[in-house]
Design a protein around this motif. Structure first.
Motif, PDB file in Angstrom:
ATOM      1  N   VAL A 228       0.877  -1.175   0.000  1.00  0.00           N
ATOM      2  CA  VAL A 228       0.000   0.000   0.000  1.00  0.00           C
ATOM      3  C   VAL A 228       0.911   1.220   0.000  1.00  0.00           C
ATOM      4  O   VAL A 228       1.653   1.439   0.960  1.00  0.00           O
ATOM      5  N   GLU A 229       0.898   1.968  -1.093  1.00  0.00           N
ATOM      6  CA  GLU A 229       1.779   3.126  -1.145  1.00  0.00           C
ATOM      7  C   GLU A 229       1.065   4.345  -1.698  1.00  0.00           C
ATOM      8  O   GLU A 229       0.092   4.225  -2.438  1.00  0.00           O
ATOM      9  N   ARG A 230       1.559   5.490  -1.304  1.00  0.00           N
ATOM     10  CA  ARG A 230       1.077   6.780  -1.794  1.00  0.00           C
ATOM     11  C   ARG A 230       2.242   7.482  -2.467  1.00  0.00           C
ATOM     12  O   ARG A 230       3.387   7.381  -2.013  1.00  0.00           O
ATOM     13  N   LYS A 231       1.968   8.187  -3.560  1.00  0.00           N
ATOM     14  CA  LYS A 231       3.011   8.821  -4.364  1.00  0.00           C
ATOM     15  C   LYS A 231       2.705  10.311  -4.508  1.00  0.00           C
ATOM     16  O   LYS A 231       1.546  10.695  -4.716  1.00  0.00           O
ATOM     17  N   PHE A 232       3.768  11.124  -4.445  1.00  0.00           N
ATOM     18  CA  PHE A 232       3.631  12.582  -4.470  1.00  0.00           C
ATOM     19  C   PHE A 232       4.729  13.216  -5.318  1.00  0.00           C
ATOM     20  O   PHE A 232       5.830  12.688  -5.426  1.00  0.00           O
ATOM     21  N   LEU A 233       4.405  14.378  -5.867  1.00  0.00           N
ATOM     22  CA  LEU A 233       5.447  15.221  -6.429  1.00  0.00           C
ATOM     23  C   LEU A 233       6.224  15.820  -5.266  1.00  0.00           C
ATOM     24  O   LEU A 233       5.741  15.853  -4.138  1.00  0.00           O
ATOM     25  N   VAL A 234       7.423  16.281  -5.539  1.00  0.00           N
ATOM     26  CA  VAL A 234       8.259  16.912  -4.522  1.00  0.00           C
ATOM     27  C   VAL A 234       8.280  18.409  -4.807  1.00  0.00           C
ATOM     28  O   VAL A 234       8.584  18.833  -5.920  1.00  0.00           O
ATOM     29  N   ALA A 235       7.928  19.203  -3.798  1.00  0.00           N
ATOM     30  CA  ALA A 235       7.780  20.645  -3.983  1.00  0.00           C
ATOM     31  C   ALA A 235       9.099  21.410  -3.933  1.00  0.00           C
ATOM     32  O   ALA A 235       9.258  22.424  -4.602  1.00  0.00           O
ATOM     33  N   ASP A 236      10.035  20.936  -3.108  1.00  0.00           N
ATOM     34  CA  ASP A 236      11.318  21.640  -3.001  1.00  0.00           C
ATOM     35  C   ASP A 236      12.373  20.666  -2.509  1.00  0.00           C
ATOM     36  O   ASP A 236      12.092  19.494  -2.279  1.00  0.00           O
TER      37      ASP A 236
ATOM     38  N   TRP B 297      10.228   7.784   3.907  1.00  0.00           N
ATOM     39  CA  TRP B 297       9.855   8.242   2.575  1.00  0.00           C
ATOM     40  C   TRP B 297      10.967   7.876   1.605  1.00  0.00           C
ATOM     41  O   TRP B 297      12.147   7.988   1.929  1.00  0.00           O
ATOM     42  N   GLU B 298      10.583   7.429   0.421  1.00  0.00           N
ATOM     43  CA  GLU B 298      11.543   7.133  -0.638  1.00  0.00           C
ATOM     44  C   GLU B 298      11.414   8.223  -1.688  1.00  0.00           C
ATOM     45  O   GLU B 298      10.363   8.352  -2.334  1.00  0.00           O
ATOM     46  N   VAL B 299      12.460   9.026  -1.823  1.00  0.00           N
ATOM     47  CA  VAL B 299      12.467  10.101  -2.809  1.00  0.00           C
ATOM     48  C   VAL B 299      13.291   9.617  -3.987  1.00  0.00           C
ATOM     49  O   VAL B 299      14.492   9.360  -3.852  1.00  0.00           O
ATOM     50  N   ASP B 300      12.629   9.467  -5.133  1.00  0.00           N
ATOM     51  CA  ASP B 300      13.281   8.969  -6.335  1.00  0.00           C
ATOM     52  C   ASP B 300      13.631  10.122  -7.255  1.00  0.00           C
ATOM     53  O   ASP B 300      12.738  10.849  -7.723  1.00  0.00           O
ATOM     54  N   VAL B 301      14.920  10.285  -7.508  1.00  0.00           N
ATOM     55  CA  VAL B 301      15.414  11.295  -8.441  1.00  0.00           C
ATOM     56  C   VAL B 301      15.756  10.542  -9.723  1.00  0.00           C
ATOM     57  O   VAL B 301      16.694   9.736  -9.747  1.00  0.00           O
ATOM     58  N   TYR B 302      14.965  10.780 -10.757  1.00  0.00           N
ATOM     59  CA  TYR B 302      15.107  10.036 -11.999  1.00  0.00           C
ATOM     60  C   TYR B 302      16.264  10.566 -12.832  1.00  0.00           C
ATOM     61  O   TYR B 302      16.554  11.752 -12.840  1.00  0.00           O
ATOM     62  N   GLY B 303      16.890   9.654 -13.536  1.00  0.00           N
ATOM     63  CA  GLY B 303      17.957  10.000 -14.462  1.00  0.00           C
ATOM     64  C   GLY B 303      17.638   9.402 -15.811  1.00  0.00           C
ATOM     65  O   GLY B 303      16.508   8.980 -16.086  1.00  0.00           O
ATOM     66  N   GLY B 304      18.639   9.325 -16.666  1.00  0.00           N
ATOM     67  CA  GLY B 304      18.446   8.729 -17.984  1.00  0.00           C
ATOM     68  C   GLY B 304      17.352   9.429 -18.750  1.00  0.00           C
ATOM     69  O   GLY B 304      17.297  10.659 -18.818  1.00  0.00           O
ATOM     70  N   THR B 305      16.437   8.647 -19.303  1.00  0.00           N
ATOM     71  CA  THR B 305      15.381   9.189 -20.159  1.00  0.00           C
ATOM     72  C   THR B 305      14.328   9.992 -19.401  1.00  0.00           C
ATOM     73  O   THR B 305      13.522  10.675 -20.024  1.00  0.00           O
ATOM     74  N   LEU B 306      14.318   9.917 -18.079  1.00  0.00           N
ATOM     75  CA  LEU B 306      13.320  10.656 -17.286  1.00  0.00           C
ATOM     76  C   LEU B 306      13.963  11.714 -16.397  1.00  0.00           C
ATOM     77  O   LEU B 306      13.366  12.153 -15.409  1.00  0.00           O
ATOM     78  N   THR B 307      15.170  12.148 -16.747  1.00  0.00           N
ATOM     79  CA  THR B 307      15.857  13.177 -15.973  1.00  0.00           C
ATOM     80  C   THR B 307      14.941  14.386 -15.812  1.00  0.00           C
ATOM     81  O   THR B 307      14.310  14.831 -16.770  1.00  0.00           O
ATOM     82  N   GLY B 308      14.868  14.890 -14.587  1.00  0.00           N
ATOM     83  CA  GLY B 308      14.029  16.040 -14.295  1.00  0.00           C
ATOM     84  C   GLY B 308      12.892  15.720 -13.343  1.00  0.00           C
ATOM     85  O   GLY B 308      12.364  16.612 -12.697  1.00  0.00           O
ATOM     86  N   LEU B 309      12.495  14.456 -13.284  1.00  0.00           N
ATOM     87  CA  LEU B 309      11.406  14.077 -12.383  1.00  0.00           C
ATOM     88  C   LEU B 309      11.939  13.691 -11.010  1.00  0.00           C
ATOM     89  O   LEU B 309      12.966  13.019 -10.891  1.00  0.00           O
ATOM     90  N   ILE B 310      11.215  14.120  -9.982  1.00  0.00           N
ATOM     91  CA  ILE B 310      11.500  13.720  -8.606  1.00  0.00           C
ATOM     92  C   ILE B 310      10.151  13.390  -7.972  1.00  0.00           C
ATOM     93  O   ILE B 310       9.255  14.241  -7.937  1.00  0.00           O
TER      94      ILE B 310
ATOM     95  N   VAL C  41      12.401  16.114 -18.255  1.00  0.00           N
ATOM     96  CA  VAL C  41      10.950  16.009 -18.150  1.00  0.00           C
ATOM     97  C   VAL C  41      10.520  16.778 -16.915  1.00  0.00           C
ATOM     98  O   VAL C  41      11.115  16.624 -15.850  1.00  0.00           O
ATOM     99  N   THR C  42       9.483  17.591 -17.036  1.00  0.00           N
ATOM    100  CA  THR C  42       9.001  18.341 -15.882  1.00  0.00           C
ATOM    101  C   THR C  42       7.675  17.754 -15.400  1.00  0.00           C
ATOM    102  O   THR C  42       6.898  17.224 -16.202  1.00  0.00           O
ATOM    103  N   PRO C  43       7.395  17.867 -14.102  1.00  0.00           N
ATOM    104  CA  PRO C  43       6.092  17.410 -13.605  1.00  0.00           C
ATOM    105  C   PRO C  43       4.946  18.132 -14.299  1.00  0.00           C
ATOM    106  O   PRO C  43       3.893  17.539 -14.534  1.00  0.00           O
ATOM    107  N   GLU C  44       5.138  19.386 -14.652  1.00  0.00           N
ATOM    108  CA  GLU C  44       4.080  20.160 -15.316  1.00  0.00           C
ATOM    109  C   GLU C  44       3.731  19.543 -16.671  1.00  0.00           C
ATOM    110  O   GLU C  44       2.557  19.494 -17.045  1.00  0.00           O
ATOM    111  N   GLU C  45       4.733  19.042 -17.384  1.00  0.00           N
ATOM    112  CA  GLU C  45       4.479  18.374 -18.662  1.00  0.00           C
ATOM    113  C   GLU C  45       3.644  17.128 -18.470  1.00  0.00           C
ATOM    114  O   GLU C  45       2.726  16.853 -19.245  1.00  0.00           O
ATOM    115  N   VAL C  46       3.995  16.356 -17.449  1.00  0.00           N
ATOM    116  CA  VAL C  46       3.256  15.122 -17.185  1.00  0.00           C
ATOM    117  C   VAL C  46       1.822  15.454 -16.787  1.00  0.00           C
ATOM    118  O   VAL C  46       0.870  14.845 -17.276  1.00  0.00           O
TER     119      VAL C  46
END
Length: 169
Positions: free
Chosen positions: A5-13, A101-114, A159-164
């Motif tokens: 059971v997990e919940r997922k969020f964008l990171v604000a700062d 909390w697990e904060v995932d900082v994406y790289g490779g083809t998804l660089t920009g997403l956290i 990739v930006t969260p706003e684009e997604v």
């Protein structure tokens, strides 16, 4: 078997960075995804490799099966069986108010997403939101890793969260 059971969020700062206790680099390869929402992936980190089978979602949760496998087998699966794009991310563990909390900082083809995730004991479990947490995206199909790869995997740019969020549901 466990029921995840997990919940997922964008990171604000970047306030989460001060609380990081561990970090590790992960690479995920998608072996298969089915119309029911079930999926099979192979994952590598610096020291281990494993297969994960995730079942159909029921509310915020889903059954999950994980099996450690030899690293050489995982590498072969990634090159011979998986779809062509891989998820690359650095996972940072950040304890906050009794949860990790697990904060995932994406790289490779998804660089920009956290993105930040937290695993809960049950759907109704209350939790304190860290001050660096942004919009919740739990259940938003646009933020599923397979959807992100399909949409942005070959673009070769940040990739930006706003684009997604601007994508249709």
């Amino acid at each position: 078997m466990r029921f995840e059971v997990e919940r997922k969020f964008l990171v604000a700062d970047d306030g989460w960075q001060a609380g990081v206790t561990t970090r590790r680099r992960l690479t995920d390869g998608l072996i298969g995804q089915f119309a029911t929402g079930n999926k099979v992936r192979v994952r590598l980190d610096e020291g281990r490799a494993w297969l994960t089978v995730k079942g159909e979602r029921v509310g915020l949760g889903r059954p999950e099966f994980e099996y450690e496998i030899p690293r050489a087998d995982a590498e072969s699966m990634m090159s011979l069986v998986c779809e062509t794009c891989f998820i690359e991310k650095t996972r940072h563990c950040v304890p906050y108010a009794g949860l990790v909390w697990e904060v995932d900082v994406y790289g490779g083809t998804l660089t920009g997403l956290i993105l930040a995730e937290v695993e809960l004991g049950h759907e109704g479990q209350a939790f304190d939101r860290p001050p660096w947490l942004g919009t919740e995206v739990t259940g938003d199909p646009r933020f599923r890793q397979s959807a992100l790869l399909r949409r942005f995997g070959d673009e070769g740019r940040r990739v930006t969260p706003e684009e997604v969020l601007a994508l249709p549901l």
